[in-house]
Design a protein around this motif. Sequence first.
Motif, PDB file in Angstrom:
ATOM      1  N   LEU A  82       0.840  -1.193   0.000  1.00  0.00           N
ATOM      2  CA  LEU A  82       0.000   0.000   0.000  1.00  0.00           C
ATOM      3  C   LEU A  82       0.872   1.238   0.000  1.00  0.00           C
ATOM      4  O   LEU A  82       1.896   1.290   0.690  1.00  0.00           O
ATOM      5  CB  LEU A  82      -0.911   0.022   1.227  1.00  0.00           C
ATOM      6  N   GLY A  83       0.456   2.262  -0.758  1.00  0.00           N
ATOM      7  CA  GLY A  83       1.193   3.520  -0.779  1.00  0.00           C
ATOM      8  C   GLY A  83       0.566   4.483  -1.760  1.00  0.00           C
ATOM      9  O   GLY A  83      -0.122   4.066  -2.705  1.00  0.00           O
ATOM     10  N   ASP A  84       0.782   5.755  -1.559  1.00  0.00           N
ATOM     11  CA  ASP A  84       0.262   6.793  -2.457  1.00  0.00           C
ATOM     12  C   ASP A  84       1.285   7.020  -3.564  1.00  0.00           C
ATOM     13  O   ASP A  84       2.268   7.739  -3.387  1.00  0.00           O
ATOM     14  CB  ASP A  84       0.022   8.077  -1.661  1.00  0.00           C
ATOM     15  N   VAL A  85       1.070   6.403  -4.721  1.00  0.00           N
ATOM     16  CA  VAL A  85       2.087   6.442  -5.777  1.00  0.00           C
ATOM     17  C   VAL A  85       2.063   7.734  -6.584  1.00  0.00           C
ATOM     18  O   VAL A  85       3.063   8.088  -7.225  1.00  0.00           O
ATOM     19  CB  VAL A  85       1.953   5.233  -6.739  1.00  0.00           C
ATOM     20  N   ASN A  86       0.924   8.477  -6.604  1.00  0.00           N
ATOM     21  CA  ASN A  86       0.825   9.666  -7.455  1.00  0.00           C
ATOM     22  C   ASN A  86       0.652  10.962  -6.665  1.00  0.00           C
ATOM     23  O   ASN A  86       0.357  12.014  -7.242  1.00  0.00           O
ATOM     24  CB  ASN A  86      -0.311   9.515  -8.463  1.00  0.00           C
TER      25      ASN A  86
END
Length: 568
Positions: free
Chosen positions: A236-240
Amino acid sequence: MLAPSDGDILPEIPAFEAPKFEHRLAPIVAKLDTEADSWDSETVSAEIADLLVLLAHELEEHRSLKEANTWTTSSFSGTGMPSTASAFDDGHLNVFRLTAIGNRTESFHDLLHTLIEPFRKEENLRIKFKVVRVAREDATIKTTVDYEASTPRRQHNARWKLTWEKVDESFKITSLQIEDFEEIQSQSTQFQDLTASLLGSNTSFTQQLSRGSGYWTDRLERRYDIDSTGHQGIALGDVNGDGLEDVYVCQQGGMPNLLFVQQPDGTLRDVSQQAGVDWMENTHAALLVDLDNDGDQDLALARAAYLIILENDGSGTFTLAANARNDSSYYSIAAIDYDNDSLLDLFFCGNSPRRSAGEGDGARGGPPMPYHDANNGGRNLLLRNEGEWKFSNVTREVGLDENNSRYSFAASWEDYDNDGDLDLYVANDFGRNNLYRNDDGKFRDIAAEAGVEDISAGMSVTWGDYNRDGLMDIYISNMFSSAGNRVTYQRQFRQGETEALANFQRHARGNTLFRNRGDGGFDDVSLSAHVNMARWAWGAKFADINNDGWEDLYVANGYITADDTEDL
């Protein structure tokens, strides 16, 4: 039945000397003689388990017994109904635990009728029995059975002592004693499955993920490194950089890895190909983490043949920044700045070794040896982040090569001794675990002296202060095996091997909770905290699910289930 001789099963091969192998095959050959088999308790257990399946089906269908006398002898004696008291109530979930067992003897029919009565008007009742102990005493069979009855709003967990006698070629129950009992009531549905509604617009979900691994195992060639056991992770992670968490999904060999970007309405959109992350090699683990301190989430992958590190340009598009060939099959990744240089380093858990570096999972070495305390697994790896996308292997240099061949599944960092640096716990399959204490950037395995080796089938580890004493405790996901609990407590199992016997029994016991004493050691409180039986557990997480200030445990479990085709 007569056991075949070695000559009956050994092939006639030129220069093959059968006598050299006879002593090794003798124990196996002896097991083919059912009359000499000392494990008739397992045959009995299987027969009783089949009867309990029928009993469960009858209770599920009718919420009662049609003819109780078909199950019991005329001399049946049963415990009274258990008395309970509230142990927990947060307005959503009520838990009632055993306070006393009634003295009044109940008939089998009345006892089961009373137990099932709370479920009478509820739908989707499921009942399960697991035989966890079996002992033969002359004509009597004594079993310990775990009982579970559940619907979406109610669950009973209990441990029964059942005594059986064989009457007219069939086993019948002569007594039932309830040893433990717990009732859980849910006042409302707290979780809802939104998988299809959030992912259903993507063909990668409808045509790939929703089918399950068994579907693809039947259709993809083995050379693609398809892994039927499903040892694939997510990240999980905020890629943008839009403030919304996105999901990266690892897949088996021959299937593309998937990146789903969260939309403002909560749905997820597949951007794997345009993001450059749809690798098709078997991938066990992924981690989204900022490796170059530029404020976005980069991606590290543990693939079948290579470790891959990808740089994020900030918009969710990735390019290859570093890679290395594997000499182990890496199953998980944990990031840590172990040397306090403000750069995140990467720790990879090596599960099984490879016959040659860079080959796929099909190139694994031999089986774990010995099974309960294996020390021939793949080696873990610590990569120090040198900056500018350069990484160096410092595993040996920092002391993490000590006891480093243990079939590792997962690792977690935590400052368990409150000295200001992060220590490392490694959960290993087929044996003992590691606790590496960090002393100024150098590590030493102190699991044995701290009392946390936990000889079992370690699958995952999570840290949490479950008793709120300011000290971090450890919970390890292992394997609960009803068959293992039965077999390892039989008198003929591992006779005279006291230490090995205890290790095998521990191996089948289930999950482990270690309470941090604060003096560098830990106490095993698994049984008293009632957290050992979590079935075949793969992962667990401490989390305060109901926001009451106490750490709860969520455990993911299960194993391969399929119809028996009887095709060997």
